[in-house]
Scaffold this motif. Structure first.
Motif, PDB file in Angstrom:
ATOM      1  N   GLU A 142       0.837  -1.208   0.000  1.00 20.48           N
ATOM      2  CA  GLU A 142       0.000   0.000   0.000  1.00 20.48           C
ATOM      3  C   GLU A 142       0.866   1.251   0.000  1.00 20.48           C
ATOM      4  O   GLU A 142       0.580   2.220  -0.703  1.00 20.48           O
ATOM      5  CB  GLU A 142      -0.927  -0.004   1.212  1.00 20.48           C
ATOM      6  CG  GLU A 142      -2.023  -1.038   1.134  1.00 20.48           C
ATOM      7  CD  GLU A 142      -2.825  -1.162   2.419  1.00 20.48           C
ATOM      8  OE1 GLU A 142      -2.469  -0.485   3.426  1.00 20.48           O
ATOM      9  OE2 GLU A 142      -3.787  -1.938   2.442  1.00 20.48           O
ATOM     10  N   ARG A 143       1.929   1.205   0.786  1.00 15.60           N
ATOM     11  CA  ARG A 143       2.831   2.355   0.853  1.00 15.60           C
ATOM     12  C   ARG A 143       3.516   2.582  -0.487  1.00 15.60           C
ATOM     13  O   ARG A 143       3.665   3.727  -0.934  1.00 15.60           O
ATOM     14  CB  ARG A 143       3.862   2.113   1.947  1.00 15.60           C
ATOM     15  CG  ARG A 143       4.704   3.296   2.267  1.00 15.60           C
ATOM     16  CD  ARG A 143       5.547   3.017   3.475  1.00 15.60           C
ATOM     17  NE  ARG A 143       6.403   4.140   3.800  1.00 15.60           N
ATOM     18  CZ  ARG A 143       7.297   4.129   4.744  1.00 15.60           C
ATOM     19  NH1 ARG A 143       7.467   3.057   5.469  1.00 15.60           N
ATOM     20  NH2 ARG A 143       8.034   5.180   4.978  1.00 15.60           N
ATOM     21  N   THR A 144       3.904   1.488  -1.141  1.00 15.82           N
ATOM     22  CA  THR A 144       4.530   1.591  -2.457  1.00 15.82           C
ATOM     23  C   THR A 144       3.563   2.206  -3.465  1.00 15.82           C
ATOM     24  O   THR A 144       3.947   3.086  -4.246  1.00 15.82           O
ATOM     25  CB  THR A 144       4.989   0.197  -2.939  1.00 15.82           C
ATOM     26  OG1 THR A 144       5.899  -0.347  -1.988  1.00 15.82           O
ATOM     27  CG2 THR A 144       5.652   0.262  -4.294  1.00 15.82           C
ATOM     28  N   GLU A 145       2.308   1.744  -3.431  1.00 12.93           N
ATOM     29  CA  GLU A 145       1.305   2.302  -4.339  1.00 12.93           C
ATOM     30  C   GLU A 145       1.087   3.789  -4.061  1.00 12.93           C
ATOM     31  O   GLU A 145       0.996   4.595  -4.984  1.00 12.93           O
ATOM     32  CB  GLU A 145      -0.018   1.536  -4.211  1.00 12.93           C
ATOM     33  CG  GLU A 145       0.014   0.157  -4.811  1.00 12.93           C
ATOM     34  CD  GLU A 145       0.342   0.163  -6.285  1.00 12.93           C
ATOM     35  OE1 GLU A 145      -0.213   1.000  -7.025  1.00 12.93           O
ATOM     36  OE2 GLU A 145       1.170  -0.666  -6.693  1.00 12.93           O
ATOM     37  N   LYS A 146       1.034   4.129  -2.783  1.00 15.91           N
ATOM     38  CA  LYS A 146       0.864   5.534  -2.412  1.00 15.91           C
ATOM     39  C   LYS A 146       2.065   6.345  -2.892  1.00 15.91           C
ATOM     40  O   LYS A 146       1.909   7.447  -3.440  1.00 15.91           O
ATOM     41  CB  LYS A 146       0.711   5.665  -0.905  1.00 15.91           C
ATOM     42  CG  LYS A 146       0.454   7.078  -0.447  1.00 15.91           C
ATOM     43  CD  LYS A 146       0.360   7.171   1.065  1.00 15.91           C
ATOM     44  CE  LYS A 146       0.199   8.630   1.447  1.00 15.91           C
ATOM     45  NZ  LYS A 146       1.017   8.999   2.557  1.00 15.91           N
ATOM     46  N   ARG A 173       2.222  12.372  -9.112  1.00 15.96           N
ATOM     47  CA  ARG A 173       1.691  13.713  -8.842  1.00 15.96           C
ATOM     48  C   ARG A 173       2.823  14.733  -8.818  1.00 15.96           C
ATOM     49  O   ARG A 173       2.721  15.803  -9.448  1.00 15.96           O
ATOM     50  CB  ARG A 173       0.949  13.716  -7.500  1.00 15.96           C
ATOM     51  CG  ARG A 173       0.317  15.052  -7.125  1.00 15.96           C
ATOM     52  CD  ARG A 173      -0.371  14.996  -5.772  1.00 15.96           C
ATOM     53  NE  ARG A 173       0.443  14.438  -4.702  1.00 15.96           N
ATOM     54  CZ  ARG A 173       1.370  15.117  -4.024  1.00 15.96           C
ATOM     55  NH1 ARG A 173       1.599  16.381  -4.302  1.00 15.96           N
ATOM     56  NH2 ARG A 173       2.066  14.542  -3.061  1.00 15.96           N
ATOM     57  N   ILE A 174       3.908  14.410  -8.143  1.00 18.28           N
ATOM     58  CA  ILE A 174       5.052  15.340  -8.052  1.00 18.28           C
ATOM     59  C   ILE A 174       5.684  15.527  -9.423  1.00 18.28           C
ATOM     60  O   ILE A 174       6.085  16.645  -9.782  1.00 18.28           O
ATOM     61  CB  ILE A 174       6.078  14.814  -7.014  1.00 18.28           C
ATOM     62  CG1 ILE A 174       5.491  14.931  -5.607  1.00 18.28           C
ATOM     63  CG2 ILE A 174       7.393  15.559  -7.115  1.00 18.28           C
ATOM     64  CD1 ILE A 174       6.304  14.248  -4.530  1.00 18.28           C
ATOM     65  N   LYS A 175       5.743  14.453 -10.204  1.00 16.88           N
ATOM     66  CA  LYS A 175       6.304  14.543 -11.554  1.00 16.88           C
ATOM     67  C   LYS A 175       5.478  15.501 -12.410  1.00 16.88           C
ATOM     68  O   LYS A 175       6.027  16.356 -13.119  1.00 16.88           O
ATOM     69  CB  LYS A 175       6.330  13.149 -12.174  1.00 16.88           C
ATOM     70  CG  LYS A 175       7.103  13.037 -13.441  1.00 16.88           C
ATOM     71  CD  LYS A 175       7.155  11.569 -13.881  1.00 16.88           C
ATOM     72  CE  LYS A 175       7.961  11.399 -15.132  1.00 16.88           C
ATOM     73  NZ  LYS A 175       8.000   9.995 -15.567  1.00 16.88           N
ATOM     74  N   LYS A 176       4.132  15.381 -12.318  1.00 17.39           N
ATOM     75  CA  LYS A 176       3.264  16.282 -13.078  1.00 17.39           C
ATOM     76  C   LYS A 176       3.418  17.720 -12.607  1.00 17.39           C
ATOM     77  O   LYS A 176       3.481  18.656 -13.420  1.00 17.39           O
ATOM     78  CB  LYS A 176       1.802  15.842 -12.948  1.00 17.39           C
ATOM     79  CG  LYS A 176       1.487  14.602 -13.738  1.00 17.39           C
ATOM     80  CD  LYS A 176       0.052  14.170 -13.560  1.00 17.39           C
ATOM     81  CE  LYS A 176      -0.218  12.884 -14.324  1.00 17.39           C
ATOM     82  NZ  LYS A 176      -1.592  12.409 -14.127  1.00 17.39           N
TER      83      LYS A 176
END
Length: 169
Positions: free
Chosen positions: A108-112, A119-122
């Motif tokens: 879950e942490r990896t997916e998050k 999001r940061i890349k965008k």
């Protein structure tokens, strides 16, 4: 104690030792002990209890108590082994559950984190685009200012020339 009683007790002890050494069933050893004739204190011989009578006996006879004692010991050993294996299984189950929970948590942490990275890349791409636009606008403003300064210089010269012409007239 008489010699006959000692002989009976010796037979029973030997039968118990056979049970401990030889993994044969208790009923076989009981039948070996039971099959021999025993004599009582008065010198009369009695037939020893048969195997079925001995199994169902609720009296405190030597054969029954010896077999019962050995059976109880073996049962206790088996129960202890089963409990030990059960504890090992339970502890492994606990470890497996904990490992699975940890794997789930990390997944879950990896997916998050993947979502956050996207999001940061965008956001980063957006900021880079905005930075390019700002740089382009800055360069345009610099050129506009330079052009404006050049026009102001020309206009100032023209105004000075016109004012000199007007004063001369």
């Amino acid at each position: 104690m008489t010699a006959e009683n000692l002989t009976k007790m010796t037979d029973k002890v030997l039968a118990a030792k056979v049970l401990m050494v030889d993994p044969k069933s208790a009923s076989e050893s009981t039948s070996k002990v039971s099959s021999s004739d025993s004599t009582n204190e008065s010198g009369k011989t009695d037939k020893a209890k048969t195997e079925s009578e001995c199994k169902n006996c609720m009296k405190d006879c030597k054969v029954c108590s010896t077999n019962a004692c050995l059976t109880v010991k073996k049962t206790e050993e088996l129960v202890a082994r089963v409990k030990m294996v059960e504890d090992q299984i339970l502890s492994r189950d606990k470890l497996m559950r904990a490992s699975n929970e940890r794997i789930k948590e990390l997944s879950e942490r990896t997916e998050k984190d993947k979502t956050d990275v996207e999001r940061i890349k965008k956001e980063n791409e957006k900021l880079i685009h905005e930075n390019r636009q700002i740089s382009e606008n800055y360069e345009k403003l610099k050129r506009t200012k330079k052009d404006s300064d050049e026009r102001n210089g020309k206009t100032l010269k023209e105004n000075l020339q016109l004012s000199g012409v007007l004063q001369a007239k």
